[in-house]
Write a protein that holds these residues in place. Structure first.
Motif, PDB file in Angstrom:
ATOM      1  N   GLU A  28       0.856  -1.180   0.000  1.00 11.61           N
ATOM      2  CA  GLU A  28       0.000   0.000   0.000  1.00 11.61           C
ATOM      3  C   GLU A  28       0.893   1.231   0.000  1.00 11.61           C
ATOM      4  O   GLU A  28       1.909   1.273   0.707  1.00 11.61           O
ATOM      5  CB  GLU A  28      -0.911   0.023   1.219  1.00 11.61           C
ATOM      6  CG  GLU A  28      -1.872   1.199   1.188  1.00 11.61           C
ATOM      7  CD  GLU A  28      -2.863   1.186   2.326  1.00 11.61           C
ATOM      8  OE1 GLU A  28      -4.054   1.374   2.039  1.00 11.61           O
ATOM      9  OE2 GLU A  28      -2.446   1.004   3.482  1.00 11.61           O
ATOM     10  N   VAL A  29       0.509   2.211  -0.806  1.00 14.70           N
ATOM     11  CA  VAL A  29       1.237   3.469  -0.882  1.00 14.70           C
ATOM     12  C   VAL A  29       0.299   4.566  -0.416  1.00 14.70           C
ATOM     13  O   VAL A  29      -0.848   4.645  -0.871  1.00 14.70           O
ATOM     14  CB  VAL A  29       1.714   3.754  -2.323  1.00 14.70           C
ATOM     15  CG1 VAL A  29       2.398   5.116  -2.403  1.00 14.70           C
ATOM     16  CG2 VAL A  29       2.649   2.658  -2.809  1.00 14.70           C
ATOM     17  N   ASP A  86       0.958  -4.266   7.475  1.00 14.55           N
ATOM     18  CA  ASP A  86       0.751  -3.094   8.326  1.00 14.55           C
ATOM     19  C   ASP A  86       2.046  -2.353   8.638  1.00 14.55           C
ATOM     20  O   ASP A  86       2.025  -1.351   9.353  1.00 14.55           O
ATOM     21  CB  ASP A  86       0.091  -3.523   9.646  1.00 14.55           C
ATOM     22  CG  ASP A  86      -1.319  -4.039   9.437  1.00 14.55           C
ATOM     23  OD1 ASP A  86      -1.980  -3.585   8.482  1.00 14.55           O
ATOM     24  OD2 ASP A  86      -1.765  -4.897  10.227  1.00 14.55           O
ATOM     25  N   SER A  87       3.161  -2.856   8.134  1.00 19.77           N
ATOM     26  CA  SER A  87       4.464  -2.290   8.474  1.00 19.77           C
ATOM     27  C   SER A  87       4.969  -1.329   7.402  1.00 19.77           C
ATOM     28  O   SER A  87       5.039  -1.694   6.227  1.00 19.77           O
ATOM     29  CB  SER A  87       5.493  -3.402   8.634  1.00 19.77           C
ATOM     30  OG  SER A  87       5.087  -4.307   9.617  1.00 19.77           O
ATOM     31  N   PRO A  88       5.353  -0.112   7.794  1.00 20.78           N
ATOM     32  CA  PRO A  88       5.970   0.788   6.819  1.00 20.78           C
ATOM     33  C   PRO A  88       7.363   0.269   6.464  1.00 20.78           C
ATOM     34  O   PRO A  88       8.151  -0.089   7.341  1.00 20.78           O
ATOM     35  CB  PRO A  88       6.038   2.126   7.550  1.00 20.78           C
ATOM     36  CG  PRO A  88       5.961   1.803   8.995  1.00 20.78           C
ATOM     37  CD  PRO A  88       5.232   0.494   9.116  1.00 20.78           C
ATOM     38  N   ILE A  89       7.665   0.197   5.155  1.00 25.36           N
ATOM     39  CA  ILE A  89       8.974  -0.308   4.731  1.00 25.36           C
ATOM     40  C   ILE A  89       9.832   0.766   4.078  1.00 25.36           C
ATOM     41  O   ILE A  89      11.052   0.671   4.103  1.00 25.36           O
ATOM     42  CB  ILE A  89       8.853  -1.524   3.793  1.00 25.36           C
ATOM     43  CG1 ILE A  89       8.042  -1.194   2.535  1.00 25.36           C
ATOM     44  CG2 ILE A  89       8.274  -2.718   4.542  1.00 25.36           C
ATOM     45  CD1 ILE A  89       8.099  -2.279   1.459  1.00 25.36           C
ATOM     46  N   LEU A  90       9.202   1.785   3.491  1.00 19.70           N
ATOM     47  CA  LEU A  90       9.961   2.855   2.847  1.00 19.70           C
ATOM     48  C   LEU A  90       9.212   4.174   2.953  1.00 19.70           C
ATOM     49  O   LEU A  90       7.985   4.198   3.014  1.00 19.70           O
ATOM     50  CB  LEU A  90      10.176   2.565   1.357  1.00 19.70           C
ATOM     51  CG  LEU A  90      11.124   1.455   0.961  1.00 19.70           C
ATOM     52  CD1 LEU A  90      11.055   1.225  -0.552  1.00 19.70           C
ATOM     53  CD2 LEU A  90      12.548   1.772   1.380  1.00 19.70           C
ATOM     54  N   PRO A 133      12.037   3.969   7.042  1.00 19.84           N
ATOM     55  CA  PRO A 133      11.281   4.881   7.905  1.00 19.84           C
ATOM     56  C   PRO A 133      11.773   4.932   9.350  1.00 19.84           C
ATOM     57  O   PRO A 133      11.525   5.905  10.049  1.00 19.84           O
ATOM     58  CB  PRO A 133       9.841   4.356   7.840  1.00 19.84           C
ATOM     59  CG  PRO A 133       9.914   3.008   7.255  1.00 19.84           C
ATOM     60  CD  PRO A 133      11.207   2.884   6.526  1.00 19.84           C
ATOM     61  N   GLU A 134      12.485   3.902   9.791  1.00 18.10           N
ATOM     62  CA  GLU A 134      12.968   3.879  11.174  1.00 18.10           C
ATOM     63  C   GLU A 134      14.339   4.527  11.313  1.00 18.10           C
ATOM     64  O   GLU A 134      14.584   5.260  12.256  1.00 18.10           O
ATOM     65  CB  GLU A 134      13.015   2.443  11.688  1.00 18.10           C
ATOM     66  CG  GLU A 134      11.634   1.840  11.878  1.00 18.10           C
ATOM     67  CD  GLU A 134      11.698   0.416  12.390  1.00 18.10           C
ATOM     68  OE1 GLU A 134      12.759  -0.019  12.876  1.00 18.10           O
ATOM     69  OE2 GLU A 134      10.662  -0.273  12.287  1.00 18.10           O
ATOM     70  N   THR A 135      15.244   4.250  10.372  1.00 18.23           N
ATOM     71  CA  THR A 135      16.620   4.716  10.517  1.00 18.23           C
ATOM     72  C   THR A 135      16.948   5.915   9.633  1.00 18.23           C
ATOM     73  O   THR A 135      17.946   6.598   9.874  1.00 18.23           O
ATOM     74  CB  THR A 135      17.605   3.587  10.159  1.00 18.23           C
ATOM     75  OG1 THR A 135      17.480   3.273   8.759  1.00 18.23           O
ATOM     76  CG2 THR A 135      17.352   2.351  11.009  1.00 18.23           C
TER      77      THR A 135
END
Length: 179
Positions: free
Chosen positions: A8-9, A25-29, A47-49
């Motif tokens: 999903e974008v 459900d996890s953001p990957i980029l 998105p985390e680092t």
């Protein structure tokens, strides 16, 4: 990352084109289009680092003839490219090129009447694309949802297409078309 067939974008509310890509459900980029550049420039980060994962740059200044090269920032590997086809103003069509520059798929807008309505009447009609191999097999689709900002799902039907090319390519298409 990119182990699924469904993504999903979601375009984020901001000045300029910013996106978040989800796998489940996890953001990957996350992505942001660099503004005020002669050549288009997109960076896709974790998105985390905040680590840059993919980079997309146009190969020419003229948008109508540009190919957008997708490169894995960690390895320097060329994933492929997205190239606009000058088929028609009324129906968007893009070629997905593999790492060697060969055509691996085409992303094309769903149908002409809806495309014309989107261009001439309202952009509130969600965009919808199909992803087709050179042999004519449908290997995926991207379907917009009614939303204040662009939001769409990308579903790949098999392993025939590199999901990195399909997903990153769709974000680039959305940003340059300003859907």
């Amino acid at each position: 990352m990119f182990d699924s067939r469904s993504y999903e974008v979601r375009q984020r509310i901001s000045i300029g084109n910013k996106y978040r890509i989800y796998e489940g459900d996890s953001p990957i980029l996350e992505s942001a289009q660099k503004k005020l550049r002669l050549k288009e420039d997109f960076r896709f980060t974790d998105p985390e680092t905040g680590t840059e994962r993919y980079r997309v740059k146009a190969d020419s200044v003229l948008d109508i003839a540009a190919a957008y090269d997708i490169v894995d920032s960690q390895t320097g590997e060329r994933v492929g490219a997205v190239k606009r086809e000058a088929v028609s103003f009324f129906k968007h069509e893009y070629s997905l090129l593999g790492p060697d520059g060969d055509l691996v798929a085409t992303i094309r807008e769903d149908n002409v009447p809806l495309a014309i309505a989107r261009r001439l009447l309202t952009t509130l009609i969600p965009f919808s694309y199909e992803i087709v191999t050179p042999e004519g097999d449908t290997v995926g689709e991207a379907n917009g949802a009614f939303s204040l900002r662009d939001r769409y799902s990308i579903d790949l039907f098999d392993d025939a297409l590199d999901p990195r090319l399909a997903v990153v390519g769709m974000v680039v298409i959305d940003a340059i078309e300003e859907n």
